[in-house]
Design a protein around this motif. Structure first.
Motif, mmCIF file in Angstrom:
data_model
loop_
_atom_site.group_PDB
_atom_site.id
_atom_site.type_symbol
_atom_site.label_atom_id
_atom_site.label_comp_id
_atom_site.label_asym_id
_atom_site.label_seq_id
_atom_site.Cartn_x
_atom_site.Cartn_y
_atom_site.Cartn_z
ATOM 1 N N UNK A 225 -0.572 -0.241 -0.924
ATOM 2 C CA UNK A 225 -0.605 0.867 0.039
ATOM 3 C C UNK A 225 -0.373 2.218 -0.626
ATOM 4 N N UNK A 226 0.476 2.263 -1.647
ATOM 5 C CA UNK A 226 0.688 3.508 -2.384
ATOM 6 C C UNK A 226 -0.579 3.963 -3.090
ATOM 7 N N UNK A 227 -1.301 3.014 -3.650
ATOM 8 C CA UNK A 227 -2.571 3.343 -4.307
ATOM 9 C C UNK A 227 -3.575 3.879 -3.291
ATOM 10 N N UNK A 228 -3.618 3.256 -2.115
ATOM 11 C CA UNK A 228 -4.529 3.725 -1.060
ATOM 12 C C UNK A 228 -4.173 5.139 -0.628
ATOM 13 N N UNK A 229 -2.879 5.400 -0.430
ATOM 14 C CA UNK A 229 -2.434 6.727 0.005
ATOM 15 C C UNK A 229 -2.789 7.783 -1.042
#
Length: 120
Positions: free
Chosen positions: A58-62
């Motif tokens: 999710x951090x990579x997506x954000x």
């Protein structure tokens, strides 16, 4: 498992989510490669969180949605620093004929006789 189903891994699911969120194909592919190779090549524990393994990506997506240029730069640096296998030249191997590959493999298997074996 049905023969027509493809095996999906975490990095494949991550790329699908990334594309659904509007992240460009090339950036989504780079993120997938980072996530996959971090796991497959056992990158250091210290960088696994940057590769999506602590939060399901999710951090990579954000980061990719908010700052795509920064995400690309960070992921390319991670990949350059920790990627351990040389690239596989798939295109080059596709141009070789099967006959050539078989001949090369056969020559590698040929056994040379030792001097004591050649005597009757």
């Amino acid at each position: 498992m049905v023969a027509t189903e493809e095996m999906l891994f975490e990095w494949d699911a991550w790329k699908t989510r990334a594309r659904a969120l509007g992240i460009t194909e090339d950036l989504a592919e780079l993120g997938k490669k980072v996530m996959r190779d971090a796991y497959m090549q056992r990158w250091p524990e210290a960088v696994l969180s940057d590769c999506g393994w602590d939060d399901d990506g999710f951090g990579m997506l954000a980061l990719a949605r908010a700052k795509p240029a920064e995400a690309r730069r960070d992921w390319e640096l991670l990949y350059a620093r920790h990627h351990r296998r040389p690239a596989c030249p798939v295109e080059a191997s596709q141009h070789r004929s099967n006959k050539t590959m078989v001949r090369a493999a056969a020559s590698m298997l040929a056994r040379t006789r030792k001097p004591e074996e050649s005597r009757p």
